[in-house]
Motif scaffolding. Sequence first.
Motif, mmCIF file in Angstrom:
data_model
loop_
_atom_site.group_PDB
_atom_site.id
_atom_site.type_symbol
_atom_site.label_atom_id
_atom_site.label_comp_id
_atom_site.label_asym_id
_atom_site.label_seq_id
_atom_site.Cartn_x
_atom_site.Cartn_y
_atom_site.Cartn_z
ATOM 1 N N ASP A 50 2.551 1.314 -3.516
ATOM 2 C CA ASP A 50 1.255 1.889 -4.605
ATOM 3 C C ASP A 50 0.868 3.346 -4.412
ATOM 4 N N HIS A 51 0.900 3.906 -2.827
ATOM 5 C CA HIS A 51 0.869 5.412 -2.790
ATOM 6 C C HIS A 51 1.640 6.312 -3.309
ATOM 7 N N ASP A 62 3.970 5.379 -5.619
ATOM 8 C CA ASP A 62 3.909 5.360 -7.103
ATOM 9 C C ASP A 62 2.944 6.412 -7.730
ATOM 10 N N SER A 63 1.870 6.505 -6.952
ATOM 11 C CA SER A 63 0.875 7.325 -7.493
ATOM 12 C C SER A 63 1.153 8.756 -7.334
ATOM 13 N N LEU A 64 2.033 9.392 -6.702
ATOM 14 C CA LEU A 64 2.312 10.761 -6.657
ATOM 15 C C LEU A 64 2.978 11.254 -7.772
ATOM 16 N N LYS A 110 0.829 -1.143 0.097
ATOM 17 C CA LYS A 110 0.073 -0.187 0.109
ATOM 18 C C LYS A 110 0.983 1.201 0.155
#
Length: 288
Positions: free
Chosen positions: A283-284, A286-288, A280
């Motif tokens: 993934d967070h 990587d989303s930025l 998690k």
Amino acid sequence: MLMNPRRRALLAAIAALTTEKAFPQGTKALPKIGLGTWQTFDVGKDAAARASLREVLGLLNGNVVDSSPMYGSSESVVGELVAELGIREQLFMATKVWTSGREAGIQQMATSFKRLRVQRMDLMQVHNLGDVAVHAKTLQEMKAKGTVRYIGITHYTASAYPEVERAMKVVPWDFLQINYSLAERDSEQRLLPLARELGMRVLINRPFGEGLLFRRVRSKPLPPWAAEFGIASWAQYFLKWIVSHPGVTCAIPGTSKPEHMKDNLAAGRGPLPDAATRKKMADHFDSL
């Protein structure tokens, strides 16, 4: 030569029993956060810089302090400040051999002992695998004599991983020091699992990707759920993600600022993320 499966299993079993006794006195585990000294401790006789570094070291209790002859005056600065503070027995002192040839290596390590003001080195490593076959023999001899407690190898770039993997398999090293962070994850594919299999403890360098991670999250808030793990800063987010990997012993971020050292050390306290939470977190990011 390669180790047979039975020997690997035996080493792994021994490691499982001894990982919690890595500290010199053998009574407690190495803290999850240590201190690297590249660049930050290369300050020579600068009094103001030394005052800040003295405060940084004074915050430590049982932590790894890692240096190298490559780091300019860092070994000498560490040794002098640790002596002034009288905290040698509270630290796990690590350095490296960074030269070619047996005699040159022996001489360089003797100089490191003097600079760091130690009689027995907790960990001596071959810096970036330089002349590793030659130094491996010397380090094994030093360990047998009790001059050093543990021996290891280091590197910092994924391009060297095949060579690192080969070196891991031919000598019974105690430690691997390698780069690993949310910016550089390649070592989790083969090196970290192999280290666990071989019973090697693992120190992590470049935990902030040389500042890349902070540039990525600049002006961005922490996710609200980070507080569940006691994460109060991005530095703690990055470090907790690293040290929660089951194959990692500790991370060694470098800093010259006491407030940053306090922040980093906080990442070693409280609950650590499990595998699902680590995903998690990644993934967070990587989303930025």
